[in-house]
Design an enzyme around this catalytic site. Structure first.
Site, PDB file in Angstrom:
ATOM      1  N   GLU A  60      -1.825  -5.053  -2.026  1.00 28.00           N
ATOM      2  CA  GLU A  60      -0.683  -5.830  -2.510  1.00 28.00           C
ATOM      3  C   GLU A  60       0.106  -5.043  -3.559  1.00 28.00           C
ATOM      4  OE1 GLU A  60      -0.066 -10.410  -3.916  1.00 28.00           O
ATOM      5  OE2 GLU A  60      -1.544  -9.235  -5.027  1.00 28.00           O
ATOM      6  N   SER A 105       2.092  13.302   1.164  1.00 25.56           N
ATOM      7  CA  SER A 105       1.052  13.525   2.158  1.00 25.56           C
ATOM      8  C   SER A 105      -0.194  12.727   1.817  1.00 25.56           C
ATOM      9  CB  SER A 105       0.694  15.010   2.223  1.00 25.56           C
ATOM     10  OG  SER A 105      -0.429  15.225   3.071  1.00 25.56           O
ATOM     11  N   ARG A 123      -5.870  -6.816  -3.258  1.00 28.41           N
ATOM     12  CA  ARG A 123      -5.042  -6.660  -4.453  1.00 28.41           C
ATOM     13  C   ARG A 123      -4.505  -5.236  -4.571  1.00 28.41           C
ATOM     14  NH1 ARG A 123      -3.202 -11.314  -4.855  1.00 28.41           N
ATOM     15  NH2 ARG A 123      -4.560 -12.917  -5.711  1.00 28.41           N
TER      16      ARG A 123
END
Length: 202
Positions: free
Chosen positions: A133, A156, A130
């Site tokens: 995602e 970075s 998740r």
């Protein structure tokens, strides 16, 4: 609906021990699956389990341990899991905070150079997936805002801080807050006069 026996077991010290053992075994398994010829994966996996066991024995949360070490909570977790290098200065603090950790393990953590990678199998874990995602779903929007606010470049992940916390929503629900704080690195214009290592032309 859980039976009274199930509820009693879940709240028992035995259940807590099972959870700790399973969690340590999971991290050890994840570490051992990182197969690189230059990295002793099995040794790292075994050390990871020992360090996580030492943390459990200390009774310290990641936040509490991080406070003692003077680093972020996610960096603290990375140190224990062999994903970051332990400095000599922080090693002294870690030994004091986790007295059950062996001096040899902590010394090894200061001399070994970690392989900063991950096993793709970890994406099958719902919490990890998740988060992944969310980053990919919002990725294009995040890039657009970074470009607008900072210019043509990237954030970075080396000069970088990550912190995980919680807050309370307006309906009283607990909410997760993850902060990424990375230095902005602009893409350069590759001027010929600045190229100190030109390729030969035979």
């Amino acid at each position: 609906m859980l039976s009274s026996a199930c509820r009693r077991f879940i709240s028992s010290p035995s259940a807590a021990a099972v959870i700790r053992s399973s969690r340590a075994a999971y991290y050890a398994s994840a570490s051992s699956s990182r197969t690189y010829s230059s990295i002793p994966a099995t040794e790292i996996a075994e050390r990871t389990k020992r360090m996580l066991d030492a943390k459990e024995q200390s009774g310290l949360s990641y936040d509490e341990l991080a406070s003692k070490l003077g680093v972020t909570n996610t960096y603290t977790a990375q140190l224990l899991m062999g994903q970051a290098k332990l400095t000599s200065e922080t090693a002294i603090k870690l030994q004091e905070a986790l007295p059950d950790a062996s001096k040899q393990d902590i010394e090894d953590m200061t001399t070994a150079f970690p392989m900063r990678a991950f096993d793709e199998e970890i994406l099958k874990e719902p919490n990890v997936y998740r988060t992944y995602e969310a980053i990919t779903h919002y990725g294009e929007a995040i890039k657009s805002i970074i470009n607008e606010q900072c210019g043509d470049g990237i954030m970075s992940a080396i000069d970088f801080y990550c912190d995980v916390g919680t807050t309370t929503g307006k309906h009283g629900e607990k909410r997760v807050v993850i902060t990424f704080n990375g230095k902005f690195l602009p893409h350069i214009e590759q001027k010929m006069d600045d190229n100190s290592a030109k390729s030969p032309r035979d």
